[in-house]
Design an enzyme around this catalytic site. Structure first.
Site, PDB file in Angstrom:
ATOM      1  N   ASN A   1       0.869  -1.171   0.000  1.00  0.00           N
ATOM      2  CA  ASN A   1       0.000   0.000   0.000  1.00  0.00           C
ATOM      3  C   ASN A   1       0.909   1.225   0.000  1.00  0.00           C
ATOM      4  OD1 ASN A   1      -1.821   2.007   0.454  1.00  0.00           O
ATOM      5  ND2 ASN A   1      -2.791   1.052   2.243  1.00  0.00           N
TER       6      ASN A   1
ATOM      7  N   ARG B   1      -2.606  -2.079  -3.499  1.00  0.00           N
ATOM      8  CA  ARG B   1      -3.834  -1.318  -3.296  1.00  0.00           C
ATOM      9  C   ARG B   1      -3.805  -0.131  -4.259  1.00  0.00           C
ATOM     10  NH1 ARG B   1      -5.258   3.215   0.898  1.00  0.00           N
ATOM     11  NH2 ARG B   1      -7.479   3.291   0.555  1.00  0.00           N
TER      12      ARG B   1
ATOM     13  N   HIS C   1     -13.200   2.555  -0.045  1.00  0.00           N
ATOM     14  CA  HIS C   1     -13.052   1.519   0.996  1.00  0.00           C
ATOM     15  C   HIS C   1     -13.614   0.193   0.493  1.00  0.00           C
ATOM     16  CE1 HIS C   1     -13.407   4.962   4.123  1.00  0.00           C
ATOM     17  NE2 HIS C   1     -12.135   4.695   3.954  1.00  0.00           N
TER      18      HIS C   1
ATOM     19  N   ARG D   1     -13.352  15.241   7.020  1.00  0.00           N
ATOM     20  CA  ARG D   1     -14.164  15.515   5.825  1.00  0.00           C
ATOM     21  C   ARG D   1     -15.609  15.795   6.213  1.00  0.00           C
ATOM     22  NH1 ARG D   1     -12.224  10.251   3.312  1.00  0.00           N
ATOM     23  NH2 ARG D   1     -10.065  10.706   2.753  1.00  0.00           N
TER      24      ARG D   1
ATOM     25  N   GLU E   1      -7.936  -5.357   5.082  1.00  0.00           N
ATOM     26  CA  GLU E   1      -7.828  -5.039   3.660  1.00  0.00           C
ATOM     27  C   GLU E   1      -6.643  -5.757   3.023  1.00  0.00           C
ATOM     28  OE1 GLU E   1      -9.143  -0.646   2.962  1.00  0.00           O
ATOM     29  OE2 GLU E   1      -8.609  -0.825   5.051  1.00  0.00           O
TER      30      GLU E   1
END
Ligand code: AMP
Length: 404
Positions: free
Chosen positions: A12, A96, A185, A246, A390
């Site tokens: 990643n 990823r 996600h 956010r 993940e």
């Protein structure tokens, strides 16, 4: 021929960092994990953690991701700190990739065409896609001939029907630029929904599952039989829930209004909505970390209290909407930092659906980071704490594609 190589390296890549895990796919357990920080910045540092052995730190400046990967590879094969003998023990590398555009509803073996697509979408994910691409090219140079697989954050959201992914804007913008809801996600939503179906013994073809991925970035998905039917993040990860920094959903006219009133550019306001809003902004700047917000609320800070209430209220609204969209729900899952650790958020969200027969088990819910059925045996909706993984989801895809 039997497929002998059983390890997958998952990468990643950020613009100046690189996280990795080497996973043994026979038992799906990591052999080693690590983090490279400050790539191309003075003070580069690799922290390599071989499982069951001592941590190994290498402080050596590297000028780019290729040099960083080479050091990671040296650490993985080091005679004292390593976990494998050489590259022949790695079946494939899974990367990823944040934005895969409309072309990839599944992970894919990387070739020049795939790299060109990842590049094409750099303007939609300017912080992530260029870094992801650097990681891929670094592995190509450092480990020539190895199979590289891209696992996209957007693939799961490709399952959404048009009525869910299309915005009510002139259709030419979809035709020209593929402006649509992507749902990020995705690897986490896919992994958690699949694991929840197995864990709760639900029907894999018909199970209606809602996944609340509540971390610093937060999103919710709804899926039927493992296929995504809606997801809260949009063209970018800015839409949907209130997050650490956010804003999530707002009236788009607010952008113009702040530009006019504060004499700011659209770029500046978007930066505020991405980096200075969410619970950080609502709390008057206390923190983007939910623990700090909870502590401040407990100490009587009114702004922190409202930020926390609004965060949970938005989750409940989305879950309610997705239940209506699916005509019911079999399981609601909680994952990521807040979802896995914050029993109060799980309790409040679970109890909000008491009218549908959802019943949280307060004893079972008193848990952190461990897959747990947190609803009572007679609850009509399964409430599940399902830690996300993940890296494993990416490794499973890379393994599947490398075996083909
Ligand atoms: P993630 O992005 O998945 O790593 O999640 C990070 C977020 O999880 C941070 O905002 C943390 O404050 C939050 N978090 C971790 N532990 C807890 C906890 N016990 N209670 C509330 N939030 C937590």
């Amino acid at each position: 021929m039997e497929f002998l190589m059983k390890n997958i390296l998952v990468i990643n890549c950020g613009s100046s960092s690189l996280k990795y895990q080497l996973i043994n796919m026979e038992n799906e357990e990591p052999l080693a994990k690590g983090l490279f920080e400050r790539i191309a910045i003075p003070g580069s540092k690799l922290t390599h953690e071989p499982i069951g052995k001592d941590k190994y730190v290498v402080e050596k400046d590297v000028k780019d991701h290729t040099e960083a990967i080479a050091l990671v590879f040296e650490a993985l094969t080091d005679k004292d700190h390593g976990v494998i003998k050489d590259a022949s023990e790695i079946a494939a590398v899974g990367h990823r990739v944040v934005q895969g555009g409309v072309k990839y509803p599944d992970s894919v073996v990387i070739d020049d065409e795939v790299k060109a697509e990842i590049k094409k979408y750099c303007d939609l994910a300017p912080l992530h896609n260029p870094a992801n691409l650097m990681g891929i090219e670094a592995v190509e140079k450092a480990m020539p001939g190895i199979t590289n697989v891209a696992a996209f954050d957007t693939s799961f959201g490709m399952g959404m029907p048009e009525k869910a992914y299309k915005y009510a804007i002139p259709s030419e913008y979809y035709d020209k630029y593929h402006i649509r809801r992507y749902g990020f996600h995705g690897t986490s939503h896919m992994y958690v929904s699949q694991e929840a179906i197995k864990f709760a013994g639900l029907d894999k073809d018909t199970a209606r599952v809602i996944v609340c991925h509540l971390g610093n970035g937060a999103s919710i998905s709804a899926s039927i039989g493992g296929k995504c039917i809606d997801s809260s993040m949009g063209l970018t990860p800015l839409e949907g829930l209130i997050m650490g920094t956010r804003s999530g959903d707002i009236d788009p006219a607010i952008v113009q209004y702040i530009c006019d009133k504060e004499n700011r550019s659209v770029d500046e306001v978007l930066n505020i909505l991405n980096k200075k809003s969410g619970v950080l902004g609502m709390s008057g700047g206390i923190s983007s970390d939910f623990r700090d917000i909870e502590n401040a609320a407990a100490d009587g800070n009114k702004l922190a209290e409202v930020a926390l209430e609004a965060f949970r209220y938005r989750i409940i609204k989305y879950v309610g909407a997705y239940i209506a969209a699916m005509g019911g729900v079999d399981a609601i899952c909680f994952t990521a930092g807040v979802g896995e650790n914050d029993k109060e958020t799980r309790r409040i969200v679970g109890n909000a659906f008491g009218y549908l027969g959802a019943k949280i088990d307060d004893n079972a819910n008193n848990v952190r980071g461990k897959r747990t059925m947190i609803s009572t045996p007679d609850s009509k909706v399964k409430l599940i704490l399902m830690p996300t993984n993940e890296e494993l989801a990416i490794a499973r895809d890379a393994y599947r594609l490398a075996k083909k």
